[in-house]
Enzyme design. Structure first.
Site, short mmCIF file in Angstrom:
data_model
loop_
_atom_site.label_atom_id
_atom_site.label_comp_id
_atom_site.label_asym_id
_atom_site.label_seq_id
_atom_site.Cartn_x
_atom_site.Cartn_y
_atom_site.Cartn_z
N VAL A 96 -16.73 -6.14 43.75
CA VAL A 96 -17.59 -5.90 42.59
C VAL A 96 -16.99 -6.54 41.33
CG1 VAL A 96 -18.66 -3.83 43.56
CG2 VAL A 96 -16.53 -3.59 42.27
N HIS A 112 -22.41 -5.61 47.48
CA HIS A 112 -22.11 -4.22 47.07
C HIS A 112 -22.26 -4.04 45.57
CE1 HIS A 112 -19.51 -3.53 50.93
NE2 HIS A 112 -20.80 -3.49 51.17
N THR A 185 -10.64 -8.94 54.11
CA THR A 185 -11.32 -7.66 54.29
C THR A 185 -10.80 -6.95 55.53
OG1 THR A 185 -13.47 -6.55 54.58
CG2 THR A 185 -13.28 -8.78 55.47
N SER A 186 -10.77 -5.62 55.44
CA SER A 186 -10.22 -4.80 56.53
C SER A 186 -11.23 -4.62 57.65
CB SER A 186 -9.82 -3.42 56.00
OG SER A 186 -10.97 -2.78 55.45
N ASN A 210 -6.72 -13.46 56.68
CA ASN A 210 -6.37 -12.14 56.16
C ASN A 210 -4.86 -11.94 56.17
OD1 ASN A 210 -7.77 -9.75 55.11
ND2 ASN A 210 -6.77 -8.67 56.80
C1 BV8 Z 1 -25.37 1.63 54.62
C2 BV8 Z 1 -18.76 -0.28 46.38
C3 BV8 Z 1 -27.45 2.40 55.43
C4 BV8 Z 1 -17.96 0.79 45.80
C5 BV8 Z 1 -18.47 -0.16 48.75
C6 BV8 Z 1 -21.98 1.83 61.09
C7 BV8 Z 1 -20.80 2.29 61.65
C8 BV8 Z 1 -19.94 3.11 60.92
C9 BV8 Z 1 -20.28 3.51 59.61
C10 BV8 Z 1 -21.46 3.07 59.08
C11 BV8 Z 1 -22.30 2.24 59.81
N1 BV8 Z 1 -23.39 1.96 59.02
C12 BV8 Z 1 -23.26 2.59 57.84
C13 BV8 Z 1 -22.09 3.29 57.84
C14 BV8 Z 1 -21.61 4.11 56.73
C15 BV8 Z 1 -20.84 3.30 55.71
C16 BV8 Z 1 -19.55 2.80 56.30
O1 BV8 Z 1 -19.46 1.66 56.72
N2 BV8 Z 1 -18.54 3.65 56.25
C17 BV8 Z 1 -17.23 3.27 56.73
C18 BV8 Z 1 -16.19 3.76 55.74
C19 BV8 Z 1 -17.05 3.84 58.12
N3 BV8 Z 1 -21.60 2.20 55.18
C20 BV8 Z 1 -22.47 2.44 54.18
O2 BV8 Z 1 -22.68 3.54 53.72
C21 BV8 Z 1 -23.23 1.22 53.63
N4 BV8 Z 1 -24.61 1.58 53.54
O3 BV8 Z 1 -25.02 1.29 55.70
O4 BV8 Z 1 -26.61 2.12 54.32
C22 BV8 Z 1 -28.82 2.55 54.92
C23 BV8 Z 1 -29.87 2.20 55.76
C24 BV8 Z 1 -31.16 2.32 55.32
C25 BV8 Z 1 -31.41 2.80 54.03
C26 BV8 Z 1 -30.36 3.14 53.19
C27 BV8 Z 1 -29.06 3.03 53.63
C28 BV8 Z 1 -22.79 0.88 52.20
C29 BV8 Z 1 -21.40 0.35 52.19
C30 BV8 Z 1 -21.03 -0.09 50.76
C31 BV8 Z 1 -20.14 0.95 50.13
N5 BV8 Z 1 -19.61 0.45 48.87
N6 BV8 Z 1 -18.09 -0.63 47.59
C32 BV8 Z 1 -16.85 0.19 45.01
O5 BV8 Z 1 -16.42 -0.96 45.22
O6 BV8 Z 1 -16.40 0.93 44.14
S1 BV8 Z 1 -17.47 -0.42 50.09
C33 BV8 Z 1 -15.86 -0.76 49.64
O7 BV8 Z 1 -15.18 -1.14 50.84
C34 BV8 Z 1 -15.68 -1.98 48.73
O8 BV8 Z 1 -16.87 -2.66 48.42
C35 BV8 Z 1 -14.83 -2.91 49.57
O9 BV8 Z 1 -15.08 -4.23 49.30
C36 BV8 Z 1 -15.30 -2.53 50.90
C37 BV8 Z 1 -14.54 -3.04 52.07
O10 BV8 Z 1 -13.19 -2.92 51.79
P1 BV8 Z 1 -12.32 -4.28 51.77
O11 BV8 Z 1 -12.93 -5.21 50.79
O12 BV8 Z 1 -12.16 -4.77 53.16
O13 BV8 Z 1 -10.97 -3.75 51.16
P2 BV8 Z 1 -9.80 -3.00 51.94
O14 BV8 Z 1 -8.85 -2.48 50.91
O15 BV8 Z 1 -10.37 -2.09 52.96
O16 BV8 Z 1 -9.06 -4.18 52.76
C38 BV8 Z 1 -8.44 -5.24 52.07
C39 BV8 Z 1 -7.98 -6.24 53.12
O17 BV8 Z 1 -7.37 -7.33 52.43
C40 BV8 Z 1 -6.93 -5.67 54.06
O18 BV8 Z 1 -7.24 -6.05 55.39
C41 BV8 Z 1 -5.62 -6.33 53.61
O19 BV8 Z 1 -4.77 -6.61 54.70
C42 BV8 Z 1 -6.13 -7.62 53.04
N7 BV8 Z 1 -5.28 -8.17 51.97
C43 BV8 Z 1 -4.56 -7.48 51.04
N8 BV8 Z 1 -3.92 -8.37 50.24
C44 BV8 Z 1 -4.25 -9.61 50.66
C45 BV8 Z 1 -5.12 -9.49 51.77
N9 BV8 Z 1 -5.61 -10.56 52.43
C46 BV8 Z 1 -5.25 -11.78 51.98
N10 BV8 Z 1 -4.44 -11.98 50.93
C47 BV8 Z 1 -3.92 -10.93 50.25
N11 BV8 Z 1 -3.10 -11.16 49.22
#
Ligand code: BV8
Length: 241
Positions: A96, A112, A185-186, A210
């Protein structure tokens, strides 16, 4: 891998880490400081709008002091280079922050949402905003302010349980591309984390860049591990030859 001409890239918080923006699921990351349910769900916003505005005010303020890093700049260069040879680059970001656009990338899809936009839940008016938001801020269009513990103006962010933006465009770009690349992304959040599976089912080449193995690494043809600021420019040089 043959030379891709039309590439779709999905980025996550890892691409902005070296710019000083916190990721979500690392040690001490954002979700440890602020539980998801409280700050990134519609229910959390309804329960405590002031806390949610504070969470996003803090992150919006951080945008004023961070810069794009070498990975963001390399993707902007890749977009120009691919277009010069009749190709294309679509950047879909879960982030974001606005660092891809600040680096010069065009047509970025913020699936997002984005910190620099707000909308009114009474009249759906969307507007740019880079400063703090008070929970009783009136909508500039319909002037509604909500009530003592109700905020009508909210961050233009897709919370958990809400439908991500531009999913139809995302699917169309995925169908038309030669290669799908995931960066920083994770692979924890759907439907973003499911895009690699769709790409694989469509027979596209898939590559993950990653820092460490992600939850989706096994879906990719190839995974390269390292910091985005190092491995992304290297990969872009390879692609642009
Ligand atoms: C929806 C905004 C349906 C907030 C965010 C199916 C299966 C399981 C669950 C679900 C499913 N379908 C839906 C779900 C539920 C849910 C979900 O997925 N839950 C998870 C937790 C299990 N999904 C939803 O609710 C989505 N909506 O499906 O709606 C629907 C259908 C009809 C009608 C209405 C609705 C909505 C999801 C969006 C939520 N909002 N963000 C905010 O940002 O404040 S998600 C949030 O996580 C962020 O946006 C973030 O971007 C996102 C993913 O995280 P990452 O970006 O991957 O960040 P993370 O820290 O996890 O990882 C960082 C990675 O970088 C790591 O791997 C690390 O090793 C690496 N890294 C670190 N440093 C470096 C690096 N890599 C390279 N270089 C570096 N230097």
């Amino acid at each position: 891998m043959s030379d891709p001409l039309h590439i779709v890239i999905l980025t996550g918080a890892g691409i902005s880490a070296e710019s000083g923006i916190e990721t979500f699921r690392s040690e001490g990351g954002l979700w440890e400081q602020y539980p998801i349910e409280q700050v990134a769900t519609p229910e959390g916003f309804a329960a405590d709008p002031a806390l949610v505005h504070h969470f996003y005010n803090m992150r919006r303020a951080a945008l004023k002091v961070v810069e794009p890093n070498a990975a963001h700049l390399a993707l902007a260069e890749l977009q120009t280079g691919l277009e010069a040879r009749g190709g294309s680059l679509t950047i879909i970001t879960q982030n974001v922050d606005d660092l891809h656009s600040q680096a010069g990338a065009r047509g970025v899809i913020h699936m997002h949402g984005i910190l620099t936009s707000l909308f009114c839940s009474a009249c759906d008016h969307r507007f740019d905003w880079v400063d703090d938001v008070a929970h009783d801020m009136p909508c500039p269009a319909c002037q509604t302010t909500g009530g003592p513990n109700k905020s009508v103006v909210r961050p233009d962010i897709v919370w958990f349980g809400e439908m991500p933006y531009e999913m139809d465009v995302i699917e169309a770009r995925l169908r038309a591309c030669d290669m799908f690349v995931s960066i920083g992304t994770s692979g924890a959040v759907y439907p973003a984390a499911g895009l690699v599976q769709m790409a694989g089912q469509l027979g596209k080449q898939t590559l993950e860049l990653n820092l460490e193995k992600s939850q989706g690494s096994h879906f990719f043809d190839e995974s390269r591990l390292g910091e985005a600021g190092t491995i992304v420019p290297k990969w872009v040089t390879e692609v642009l030859g």
